[in-house]
Motif scaffolding. Structure first.
Motif, mmCIF file in Angstrom:
data_model
loop_
_atom_site.group_PDB
_atom_site.id
_atom_site.type_symbol
_atom_site.label_atom_id
_atom_site.label_comp_id
_atom_site.label_asym_id
_atom_site.label_seq_id
_atom_site.Cartn_x
_atom_site.Cartn_y
_atom_site.Cartn_z
ATOM 1 N N GLN A 1 3.607 -9.290 -6.635
ATOM 2 C CA GLN A 1 2.754 -8.650 -5.628
ATOM 3 C C GLN A 1 2.538 -7.174 -5.956
ATOM 4 O OE1 GLN A 1 4.461 -7.846 -1.723
ATOM 5 N NE2 GLN A 1 2.595 -8.635 -0.726
ATOM 6 N N LEU A 2 3.620 -6.463 -6.247
ATOM 7 C CA LEU A 2 3.491 -5.034 -6.542
ATOM 8 C C LEU A 2 2.757 -4.799 -7.860
ATOM 9 C CD1 LEU A 2 6.936 -3.548 -5.445
ATOM 10 C CD2 LEU A 2 4.828 -3.812 -4.129
ATOM 11 N N THR A 3 3.003 -5.637 -8.838
ATOM 12 C CA THR A 3 2.296 -5.526 -10.115
ATOM 13 C C THR A 3 0.804 -5.694 -9.912
ATOM 14 O OG1 THR A 3 4.217 -6.378 -11.333
ATOM 15 C CG2 THR A 3 2.071 -6.487 -12.429
ATOM 16 N N ARG A 4 0.436 -6.646 -9.085
ATOM 17 C CA ARG A 4 -0.985 -6.887 -8.803
ATOM 18 C C ARG A 4 -1.627 -5.693 -8.101
ATOM 19 N NH1 ARG A 4 -0.195 -11.061 -6.220
ATOM 20 N NH2 ARG A 4 -0.543 -10.407 -4.056
ATOM 21 N N TYR A 5 -0.931 -5.130 -7.144
ATOM 22 C CA TYR A 5 -1.478 -3.972 -6.417
ATOM 23 C C TYR A 5 -1.641 -2.766 -7.337
ATOM 24 C CZ TYR A 5 -1.778 -5.525 -1.556
ATOM 25 O OH TYR A 5 -2.165 -6.126 -0.388
ATOM 26 N N ILE A 6 -0.644 -2.506 -8.174
ATOM 27 C CA ILE A 6 -0.738 -1.363 -9.095
ATOM 28 C C ILE A 6 -1.878 -1.567 -10.077
ATOM 29 C CG2 ILE A 6 0.463 -0.155 -10.969
ATOM 30 C CD1 ILE A 6 3.066 -0.636 -9.383
ATOM 31 N N SER B 1 0.822 -1.204 0.000
ATOM 32 C CA SER B 1 0.000 0.000 0.000
ATOM 33 C C SER B 1 0.860 1.259 0.000
ATOM 34 C CB SER B 1 -0.947 0.001 1.194
ATOM 35 O OG SER B 1 -0.220 -0.070 2.416
ATOM 36 N N ARG B 2 2.056 1.189 0.606
ATOM 37 C CA ARG B 2 2.958 2.339 0.602
ATOM 38 C C ARG B 2 3.503 2.586 -0.790
ATOM 39 N NH1 ARG B 2 5.217 3.786 5.580
ATOM 40 N NH2 ARG B 2 6.202 5.471 4.385
ATOM 41 N N VAL B 3 3.727 1.520 -1.534
ATOM 42 C CA VAL B 3 4.174 1.665 -2.920
ATOM 43 C C VAL B 3 3.070 2.295 -3.762
ATOM 44 C CG1 VAL B 3 4.869 0.397 -4.992
ATOM 45 C CG2 VAL B 3 5.819 -0.236 -2.746
ATOM 46 N N VAL B 4 1.838 1.852 -3.555
ATOM 47 C CA VAL B 4 0.698 2.438 -4.272
ATOM 48 C C VAL B 4 0.577 3.922 -3.945
ATOM 49 C CG1 VAL B 4 -1.819 2.434 -4.492
ATOM 50 C CG2 VAL B 4 -0.554 0.267 -4.478
ATOM 51 N N LYS B 5 0.781 4.274 -2.679
ATOM 52 C CA LYS B 5 0.724 5.676 -2.275
ATOM 53 C C LYS B 5 1.780 6.498 -3.001
ATOM 54 C CE LYS B 5 0.868 8.682 1.809
ATOM 55 N NZ LYS B 5 1.016 8.723 3.298
ATOM 56 N N LYS B 6 2.996 5.964 -3.129
ATOM 57 C CA LYS B 6 4.060 6.666 -3.853
ATOM 58 C C LYS B 6 3.706 6.781 -5.332
ATOM 59 C CE LYS B 6 8.319 8.438 -4.056
ATOM 60 N NZ LYS B 6 9.540 7.694 -3.661
ATOM 61 N N CYS B 7 3.097 5.737 -5.888
ATOM 62 C CA CYS B 7 2.661 5.789 -7.286
ATOM 63 C C CYS B 7 1.640 6.907 -7.495
ATOM 64 C CB CYS B 7 2.062 4.448 -7.700
ATOM 65 S SG CYS B 7 3.272 3.118 -7.917
ATOM 66 N N LYS B 8 0.766 7.107 -6.531
ATOM 67 C CA LYS B 8 -0.229 8.183 -6.632
ATOM 68 C C LYS B 8 0.452 9.551 -6.648
ATOM 69 C CE LYS B 8 -4.131 5.663 -4.600
ATOM 70 N NZ LYS B 8 -5.081 5.568 -3.451
ATOM 71 N N PHE B 9 1.584 9.680 -5.930
ATOM 72 C CA PHE B 9 2.364 10.911 -5.985
ATOM 73 C C PHE B 9 2.881 11.127 -7.408
ATOM 74 C CE2 PHE B 9 3.928 13.404 -2.273
ATOM 75 C CZ PHE B 9 2.907 13.050 -1.405
ATOM 76 N N TYR B 10 3.353 10.051 -8.028
ATOM 77 C CA TYR B 10 3.829 10.158 -9.408
ATOM 78 C C TYR B 10 2.697 10.572 -10.345
ATOM 79 C CZ TYR B 10 8.542 8.308 -8.742
ATOM 80 O OH TYR B 10 9.863 8.147 -8.378
ATOM 81 N N ILE B 11 1.516 10.034 -10.129
ATOM 82 C CA ILE B 11 0.371 10.393 -10.971
ATOM 83 C C ILE B 11 0.045 11.873 -10.806
ATOM 84 C CG2 ILE B 11 -2.095 10.012 -11.360
ATOM 85 C CD1 ILE B 11 -1.586 7.074 -10.493
#
Length: 281
Positions: free
Chosen positions: A243-248, A203-213
């Motif tokens: 795991q990260l690919t699935r979450y993204i 979820s922390r990786v997803v949060k960082k991805c949202k920053f990139y978006i």
């Protein structure tokens, strides 16, 4: 630190004398160590000492050079090693000393602001993450040496950080690395690199991805480069990659084309293989 001499102060005249004794490669080694914060002897060898087909010979040449810089008090080694003492001299971890930082500042005062903080033994999580960044940088340099890519620019922290406005608040986006390179004379590639050590929840990786978006939506990078860089998460193993690919895919389905998740062993294939067309401005 195991280097007693790193604590002593070196006067500016002495720094200028030492600077005159260093060749261009030694200065570049100092600059690299300063940029990456921590780096192993093995990684330094792969970046700077590659002429001999015998890697042991290359490593000995590297160790002679860094030991010279250590003798001058410009770099220091950590007590801990990657793989322990049995891993050999290639596992030694190097960092810039206060004197080394001040020597670099002699000719780079405008670009190297502030004073160097006292050296310390970093905690293992920070060290592993930093060495993973150094490994990604070493592999970029190797691909450039092998002429598989033409490495045009690498930005380390904090130069690779980006500032933008999020809900009218100045916000920092903090990639681990930024790389710009060419595969052919016709086009360039741009990458933000994130080194994931599987120490945080997905979820922390997803949060960082949202920053990139959010940064993508600002249009700042597109106005500068014409395209938005790929955001590449380099992780520790295939299980974590999946795991990260699935979450993204699950939480950011409309933006997943901006992101790649790979292991470090897949790095070369990603950089030298065919690329899917990304979104432009």
């Amino acid at each position: 630190m195991n280097d007693k001499q790193e604590q002593k102060r070196i006067s500016k005249p002495e720094l200028r004398r030492l600077s005159a004794l260093l060749d261009s490669r030694e200065i570049e080694i100092l600059q690299t160590i300063n940029n990456v914060k921590f780096i192993t002897a093995n990684q330094l060898q792969r970046i700077f000492f590659t002429k001999n087909e015998n890697q042991a010979t290359n490593l000995r040449a590297c160790n002679r050079q860094v030991n010279k810089l250590k003798k001058y008090g410009l770099i220091a080694s950590l007590e801990q090693r990657i793989g322990g003492k049995r891993a050999g001299s290639g596992s030694t971890i190097w960092t810039i000393s206060s004197a080394g930082f001040q020597l670099l500042r002699l000719d780079e005062i405008k670009s190297m602001k502030g004073t160097r903080k006292k050296l310390y033994e970093p905690n293992i999580l920070f060290l592993e993450h930093t060495l993973a960044i150094s490994e990604a940088f070493a592999r970029l340099k190797e691909l450039d040496q092998q002429k598989k890519i033409e490495l045009l620019e690498v930005q380390h922290e904090p130069r690779c950080w980006r500032t933008f406005s999020l809900k009218n608040t100045p916000t920092f986006l903090k990639p681990d690395l930024f790389a710009r390179f060419a595969q052919t004379d016709e086009y360039e590639e741009f990458y933000f690199l994130e080194l994931d050590q599987a120490t945080e929840a997905p979820s922390r990786v997803v949060k960082k991805c949202k920053f990139y978006i959010s940064y993508y939506n600002s249009g700042i990078e597109q106005r500068s480069n014409g395209v938005f860089p790929y955001v590449v998460w380099i992780t520790v193993n295939e299980k974590r990659r999946e795991q990260l690919t699935r979450y993204i895919h699950e939480y950011l389905p409309k933006a997943e084309m901006l992101f790649r998740v790979i292991t470090i062993d897949e790095f070369e294939t990603l950089l030298t293989g065919d690329q899917t067309e990304r979104k432009e401005d």
